[in-house]
Structures are given as structure tokens and as C-alpha cells.
Design a protein around this motif. Structure first.
Motif, PDB file in Angstrom:
ATOM      1  N   GLY A 117       0.840  -1.180   0.000  1.00  0.00           N
ATOM      2  CA  GLY A 117       0.000   0.000   0.000  1.00  0.00           C
ATOM      3  C   GLY A 117       0.880   1.237   0.000  1.00  0.00           C
ATOM      4  O   GLY A 117       1.872   1.290   0.725  1.00  0.00           O
ATOM      5  N   GLU A 118       0.545   2.200  -0.856  1.00  0.00           N
ATOM      6  CA  GLU A 118       1.313   3.445  -0.953  1.00  0.00           C
ATOM      7  C   GLU A 118       0.365   4.637  -0.893  1.00  0.00           C
ATOM      8  O   GLU A 118      -0.791   4.538  -1.303  1.00  0.00           O
ATOM      9  N   ALA A 119       0.883   5.757  -0.431  1.00  0.00           N
ATOM     10  CA  ALA A 119       0.134   7.014  -0.416  1.00  0.00           C
ATOM     11  C   ALA A 119       1.114   8.136  -0.731  1.00  0.00           C
ATOM     12  O   ALA A 119       2.305   8.029  -0.456  1.00  0.00           O
ATOM     13  N   GLY A 120       0.598   9.190  -1.334  1.00  0.00           N
ATOM     14  CA  GLY A 120       1.470  10.318  -1.657  1.00  0.00           C
ATOM     15  C   GLY A 120       0.746  11.389  -2.438  1.00  0.00           C
ATOM     16  O   GLY A 120      -0.480  11.483  -2.394  1.00  0.00           O
ATOM     17  N   ALA A 121       1.527  12.163  -3.166  1.00  0.00           N
ATOM     18  CA  ALA A 121       0.997  13.262  -3.965  1.00  0.00           C
ATOM     19  C   ALA A 121       1.351  13.040  -5.425  1.00  0.00           C
ATOM     20  O   ALA A 121       2.418  12.524  -5.746  1.00  0.00           O
ATOM     21  N   GLY A 122       0.439  13.448  -6.299  1.00  0.00           N
ATOM     22  CA  GLY A 122       0.666  13.384  -7.738  1.00  0.00           C
ATOM     23  C   GLY A 122       0.539  14.773  -8.321  1.00  0.00           C
ATOM     24  O   GLY A 122      -0.440  15.479  -8.066  1.00  0.00           O
ATOM     25  N   PHE A 123       1.516  15.177  -9.099  1.00  0.00           N
ATOM     26  CA  PHE A 123       1.530  16.510  -9.695  1.00  0.00           C
ATOM     27  C   PHE A 123       1.192  16.387 -11.170  1.00  0.00           C
ATOM     28  O   PHE A 123       1.945  15.777 -11.936  1.00  0.00           O
ATOM     29  N   GLU A 124       0.048  16.955 -11.570  1.00  0.00           N
ATOM     30  CA  GLU A 124      -0.383  16.851 -12.958  1.00  0.00           C
ATOM     31  C   GLU A 124       0.480  17.723 -13.856  1.00  0.00           C
ATOM     32  O   GLU A 124       0.827  18.861 -13.516  1.00  0.00           O
ATOM     33  N   VAL A 125       0.809  17.181 -15.012  1.00  0.00           N
ATOM     34  CA  VAL A 125       1.570  17.889 -16.028  1.00  0.00           C
ATOM     35  C   VAL A 125       0.666  17.975 -17.251  1.00  0.00           C
ATOM     36  O   VAL A 125       0.300  16.944 -17.822  1.00  0.00           O
ATOM     37  N   LEU A 126       0.288  19.190 -17.625  1.00  0.00           N
ATOM     38  CA  LEU A 126      -0.619  19.368 -18.748  1.00  0.00           C
ATOM     39  C   LEU A 126       0.138  19.680 -20.032  1.00  0.00           C
ATOM     40  O   LEU A 126       1.285  20.130 -19.993  1.00  0.00           O
ATOM     41  N   THR A 136      -2.649  19.212  -7.865  1.00  0.00           N
ATOM     42  CA  THR A 136      -1.947  18.236  -7.033  1.00  0.00           C
ATOM     43  C   THR A 136      -2.991  17.278  -6.499  1.00  0.00           C
ATOM     44  O   THR A 136      -4.007  17.700  -5.950  1.00  0.00           O
ATOM     45  N   LYS A 137      -2.754  15.981  -6.676  1.00  0.00           N
ATOM     46  CA  LYS A 137      -3.721  14.954  -6.314  1.00  0.00           C
ATOM     47  C   LYS A 137      -3.202  14.112  -5.156  1.00  0.00           C
ATOM     48  O   LYS A 137      -2.008  13.848  -5.057  1.00  0.00           O
ATOM     49  N   LEU A 138      -4.116  13.660  -4.318  1.00  0.00           N
ATOM     50  CA  LEU A 138      -3.809  12.655  -3.314  1.00  0.00           C
ATOM     51  C   LEU A 138      -3.786  11.315  -4.040  1.00  0.00           C
ATOM     52  O   LEU A 138      -4.716  10.992  -4.780  1.00  0.00           O
ATOM     53  N   ILE A 139      -2.724  10.543  -3.855  1.00  0.00           N
ATOM     54  CA  ILE A 139      -2.634   9.218  -4.473  1.00  0.00           C
ATOM     55  C   ILE A 139      -2.720   8.160  -3.383  1.00  0.00           C
ATOM     56  O   ILE A 139      -2.000   8.226  -2.382  1.00  0.00           O
ATOM     57  N   LEU A 140      -3.598   7.188  -3.593  1.00  0.00           N
ATOM     58  CA  LEU A 140      -3.664   5.991  -2.764  1.00  0.00           C
ATOM     59  C   LEU A 140      -3.529   4.816  -3.718  1.00  0.00           C
ATOM     60  O   LEU A 140      -4.229   4.757  -4.728  1.00  0.00           O
ATOM     61  N   ALA A 141      -2.615   3.891  -3.420  1.00  0.00           N
ATOM     62  CA  ALA A 141      -2.304   2.821  -4.374  1.00  0.00           C
ATOM     63  C   ALA A 141      -2.100   1.472  -3.686  1.00  0.00           C
ATOM     64  O   ALA A 141      -0.990   1.139  -3.295  1.00  0.00           O
ATOM     65  N   PRO A 142      -3.167   0.677  -3.553  1.00  0.00           N
ATOM     66  CA  PRO A 142      -2.985  -0.697  -3.078  1.00  0.00           C
ATOM     67  C   PRO A 142      -2.490  -1.571  -4.234  1.00  0.00           C
ATOM     68  O   PRO A 142      -2.821  -1.324  -5.394  1.00  0.00           O
ATOM     69  N   SER A 143      -1.687  -2.590  -3.920  1.00  0.00           N
ATOM     70  CA  SER A 143      -1.184  -3.476  -4.969  1.00  0.00           C
ATOM     71  C   SER A 143      -0.920  -4.870  -4.411  1.00  0.00           C
ATOM     72  O   SER A 143      -0.843  -5.070  -3.205  1.00  0.00           O
ATOM     73  N   ALA A 144      -0.776  -5.810  -5.329  1.00  0.00           N
ATOM     74  CA  ALA A 144      -0.426  -7.187  -4.991  1.00  0.00           C
ATOM     75  C   ALA A 144       0.491  -7.682  -6.098  1.00  0.00           C
ATOM     76  O   ALA A 144       0.384  -7.241  -7.255  1.00  0.00           O
ATOM     77  N   GLY A 145       1.407  -8.595  -5.755  1.00  0.00           N
ATOM     78  CA  GLY A 145       2.305  -9.059  -6.802  1.00  0.00           C
ATOM     79  C   GLY A 145       3.189 -10.210  -6.385  1.00  0.00           C
ATOM     80  O   GLY A 145       3.035 -10.802  -5.313  1.00  0.00           O
ATOM     81  N   TRP A 146       4.134 -10.483  -7.276  1.00  0.00           N
ATOM     82  CA  TRP A 146       5.125 -11.540  -7.111  1.00  0.00           C
ATOM     83  C   TRP A 146       6.497 -10.892  -7.245  1.00  0.00           C
ATOM     84  O   TRP A 146       6.716 -10.067  -8.149  1.00  0.00           O
TER      85      TRP A 146
END
Length: 180
Positions: A117-126, A136-146
Motif C-alpha cells: 500500500g502506498e500514499a502520496g501526492a501526484g503533480f499533474e503535467v498538462l 496536485t492529487k492525493l494518491i492511494l495505491a494498493p497493490s499485490a504481486g510476485w
């Protein structure tokens, strides 16, 4: 929807914290740094699906093993969203991207299988200028993997929220890493 996304991220992080204390996967070396470079491809969701067909990105991730099966993560990179044509025309919507800065946790629940699980900020580039009118966006990123000592293949959902323009991506990240 925003609360559901946050709840999913918290559940992934909590599961990683509680489950990994009992697992002996030993895929993440304790007290060691690992750096990985990855490529990601995704399908936009939410508002981004109306303007974009898919996204491509690159990531750099620094990982520090707290134990042999639990690590903290720091990640940055860039995602580019490829725009769709405006309906009824041959003109495309404006191109855009996001530069994420995230921190999180990664825990192995079985040999080579992890939840993160990750959290942070995302800066949009137009398209018309770096950060010009971008949000500026709040990012929440759950993930699963190998993952093994060098390769990491994961599926994740990135949620970008803020300023009443919420969207996300469902994507695949493939990375190669090495111990520092």
C-alpha cells in the motif's frame, strides 16, 4: 467512491502489517536497500476514462527491508495518459501526465507473494506547460504481486483524488531491482 478507495488502501496496508509478522518468506533482505526501475501500463478509470485510452509510465522505487518479509517503499516516476479523439472530430483531447511521489509498505504473505500500500501526492503535467493549471492529487495505491531477488511483477490500482476531478488507473508494473 473516494471513501471506498481509501478503505481498500487501509485494508491492504493493515493486512500487510499484521499478516507478515508471521510469514517467513525471506524475500526482502532485512536492513538492506534495494532499488528497482520499472515500466507500467494501465487502463484509466473514473473521469480519465472519458479522455484517455491508456497510460504508460516509468518508476524508480527505493525499498528498505525492516524484516525479511516487510519493507518500506519510496517511489517516484511519471505516467503519461494517451488522449482520445473528441467525439465527432479528428482532434484529440489535451495530453496530460502525472508525476507521483509516494511512500508505503510492502509485506510478503507467502513466499514471493506480497501485498503493498502506498500514499502520496501526484503533480499533474498538462500539455500546455509543466504544472501550468495542473492540480496536485492525493494518491492511494494498493497493490499485490510476485517478487524475487531481482524481478517484481505487480498489479495495482492508483487513485488520484482532489479538486472534484477524481480518476484512477488499474495497471501492471514490471520492474528489475538490485541491492545497494
Amino acid at each position: 467512491m473516494k471513501r471506498l478507495t481509501k478503505l481498500i488502501a487501509v485494508v491492504f496496508a493493515a493486512a500487510a502489517l499484521f499478516i507478515t509478522t508471521q510469514v517467513k518468506a525471506q524475500t526482502t533482505p532485512a536492513n538492506a536497500f534495494t532499488f528497482s526501475l520499472g515500466a507500467a501500463v494501465g487502463v484509466p478509470t473514473g473521469n480519465a476514462h472519458n479522455y484517455s485510452t491508456f497510460n504508460l509510465g516509468g518508476t524508480g522505487r527505493l525499498q528498505y527491508g525492516i524484516t525479511n518479509n516487510f519493507a518500506v517503499l519510496f517511489e517516484t516516476g511519471g505516467d503519461h495518459f494517451f488522449s482520445k479523439k473528441i467525439p465527432g472530430t479528428d482532434v484529440r483531447y489535451g495530453s496530460y501526465g502525472v508525476i507521483p511521489l509516494k511512500a508505503g509498505v510492502k509485506g510478503f504473505i507467502a513466499p514471493h507473494i506480497y501485498l503493498a500500500g502506498e500514499a502520496g501526492a501526484g503533480f499533474e503535467v498538462l500539455e500546455h506547460g509543466l504544472f501550468k493549471d495542473g492540480q496536485t492529487k492525493l494518491i492511494l495505491a494498493p497493490s499485490a504481486g510476485w517478487a524475487n531477488q531481482h524481478w517484481d511483477v505487480g498489479v495495482r490500482y492508483d487513485s488520484f483524488s482532489g479538486d472534484k476531478n477524481n480518476y484512477g488507473t488499474v495497471g501492471l508494473r514490471v520492474a528489475y531491482g538490485f541491492q545497494l
